[in-house]
Design an enzyme around this catalytic site. Structure first.
Site, mmCIF file in Angstrom:
data_model
loop_
_atom_site.group_PDB
_atom_site.id
_atom_site.type_symbol
_atom_site.label_atom_id
_atom_site.label_comp_id
_atom_site.label_asym_id
_atom_site.label_seq_id
_atom_site.Cartn_x
_atom_site.Cartn_y
_atom_site.Cartn_z
ATOM 1 N N CYS A 353 22.571 4.783 60.337
ATOM 2 C CA CYS A 353 21.362 5.245 61.035
ATOM 3 C C CYS A 353 21.581 6.690 61.476
ATOM 4 O O CYS A 353 22.705 7.083 61.782
ATOM 5 C CB CYS A 353 21.080 4.392 62.267
ATOM 6 S SG CYS A 353 20.259 2.843 61.903
ATOM 7 N N GLU A 387 22.232 5.192 53.902
ATOM 8 C CA GLU A 387 21.667 3.877 53.623
ATOM 9 C C GLU A 387 20.149 3.996 53.505
ATOM 10 O O GLU A 387 19.522 4.843 54.129
ATOM 11 C CB GLU A 387 22.020 2.888 54.749
ATOM 12 C CG GLU A 387 23.457 2.429 54.727
ATOM 13 C CD GLU A 387 23.725 1.312 55.721
ATOM 14 O OE1 GLU A 387 22.738 0.725 56.228
ATOM 15 O OE2 GLU A 387 24.898 1.038 56.009
#
Length: 497
Positions: A353, A387
């Protein structure tokens, strides 16, 4: 009951209804997009409606009054199809019991589902020799040639670069090689310019109604007051408060200013816990182990979830490292943003994140966080990729960073012994630590790759060059590798982290 705008009979607006709602736009004219009613409440005898604007990002959801609803175009929820029961008789499908369930506080860590693979260039793009074409536009970097008319139809006032194969037997750093998996292209659906009101996140209509609604009104963090964009699972008793107070150094949440002041007399932190691994000027980065500093890591995830909608959160912070960027002044080190990273990633992820807090957005800090993540990858001797899925803002930031980084390398290439500049995609990946699939997708996004006379060439148009030069002039703050004090750890030899 809410009266019809034309003075007709009264109708009841219930959850799931859709109708146009007046959206007050500070930058443009007011508009009436279609919206869904997610919740209804009554305050001081007046009904309020929580609306989600269809095809808009959830951070724009809000409570509105009845006078902003266009009742003439009210659409009631569609009745669910009848389904046969066990004995074969028709019956209606039961409504989901989870819609009204209580959401407990969950200290969390971001995880994401894998993104589907997308086609990439054929292997010959990286390994087949390409014809060499000279520059058409004269600059300090590029060579010119008189017979440019022969290629002008291809490059159109551009600069041609050659893609050549990696040299056989050439060694890379340990663990540098890209995987054999298909590319997870992060440019899917990206617009040429940011759509500031739109959503690039997949439909989340199946989510629990409770988690689709913002539950925190306001957060006070140091000298800033933040308006959350999305739901975050703070303890339910705190969600009814007008302001949630956070200690800006340990991120502990408190219910009142008096509690915060009492906490500050006991809290000895003036910077994030963990090791300071970078400092230049007022900018510092701290590395925090999710196992050693559980409370801070969980509090950081709760704060981040207020501004990240596309991630799923879990209890366990042990498998993660957190890199927090701060600004220093006489009062301490103030959090600007952060990114998290798996200690062991089997898919070359170097970011899980990433977030720049709203008060610091649009100031170049997002690119600084991204640049720092790739500097760590360089020290580790690996290529990395974030990601997926990325948020709409994260996607734009990464695409911009990749574009500037790759163009910076291409424009710095010099002729070798009178030969025209040459470079391979693998070499670009090795220099930048950007994963090969992201290099290819960026070159495609910029429309730099051309196929000419059976070979691939890169062409830089005047617009691309001028735009890059303007963008680089705005990047005043860069990561200085000399100020990074970081030693990678081999987590595979440390048992359970």
């Amino acid at each position: 009951m809410t009266k019809m705008a034309d003075g007709g009979s009264s109708v009841e607006i219930v959850e799931g209804c859709r109708l146009p709602v007046l959206r007050k736009n500070q930058e443009h004219e007011d508009e009436w997009p279609l919206a869904e009613i997610l919740s209804v409440k009554e305050v001081s005898g007046r009904k309020l409606y929580y609306v989600h604007y269809i095809d808009f990002n959830k951070r724009l959801d809000e409570w509105v009054t009845a006078d902003r609803l266009d009742m003439k175009k009210l659409q009631f929820p569609k009745k669910e199809a009848k389904t046969p029961t066990k004995n074969g008789l028709p019956g209606s499908r039961p409504s989901s019991p989870e819609l009204k369930r209580k959401v407990e506080p969950v200290p969390l860590v971001p995880q994401v589902p894998p993104a589907p693979p997308v086609p990439s260039l054929p292997a010959s793009t990286e390994a087949s020799p390409a014809a060499v074409y000279p520059a058409v536009r004269e600059t300090n970097t590029f060579k010119t040639r008189e017979d440019h008319d022969q290629i002008s139809s291809l490059t159109t006032n551009g600069t041609a670069r050659r893609l050549i194969p990696s040299q056989p037997g050439r060694k890379r750093k340990a663990n540098c090689g890209p995987t054999d998996e298909d590319s997870q292209d992060s440019s899917d659906g990206i617009p040429s310019a940011p759509r500031m009101t739109g959503s690039l996140v997949s439909d989340r209509s199946h989510d629990d109604i409770v988690t689709r609604m913002k539950n925190i009104e306001c957060i006070e963090l140091g000298r800033h007051r933040l308006k959350p964009w999305y739901f975050s699972p703070y303890p339910q008793e705190l969600t009814s408060l007008p302001i949630l107070y956070l200690c800006e150094f340990c991120l502990k949440y408190l219910k009142s200013l008096k509690c915060l002041q009492r906490h500050l007399t006991k809290c000895n932190l003036r910077h994030p816990p963990g090791n300071e691994i970078y400092r230049k000027g007022t900018i510092s980065f701290f590395e925090i182990d999710g196992r050693k500093n559980k409370n801070y890591s969980q509090n950081l995830c709760l704060l981040a979830k207020c501004f990240l909608d596309h991630k799923t959160l879990y209890y366990d912070t042990d498998p993660f490292l957190f890199y927090v960027m701060t600004e220093y002044d006489s009062k301490g080190f103030h959090i600007v943003g952060y990114f998290s990273k798996e200690k062991e990633s089997t898919e070359d992820y170097n970011v899980a994140c990433i977030l720049t807090l709203p008060p610091y957005q649009r100031r170049g800090y997002g690119k600084l966080l991204i640049e720092f993540s790739y500097e760590l990858s360089k020290v580790e001797g690996k290529t990395g990729t974030p990601e997926k899925p990325l948020s709409d803002l994260g996607l734009l930031s990464y695409r911009s960073y990749w574009s500037q980084t790759i163009l910076e390398i291409l424009m710095d290439l010099k002729p070798d012994n009178g030969e025209r500049p040459q470079i391979t995609i693998n070499e670009i990946s090795e220099i930048t630590s950007v994963k090969k699939e992201d290099v290819i997708s960026t070159l495609q996004y910029l429309n730099l790759i051309n196929y000419y006379k059976g070979q691939y060439i890169l062409t830089l148009s005047e617009d691309i060059v001028d735009g890059h030069e303007r963008a680089m002039q705005k990047r005043h703050t860069r990561i200085d590798p000399k100020c990074l004090h970081f030693t990678p750890k081999d987590w595979s030899k440390r048992g359970k982290w």
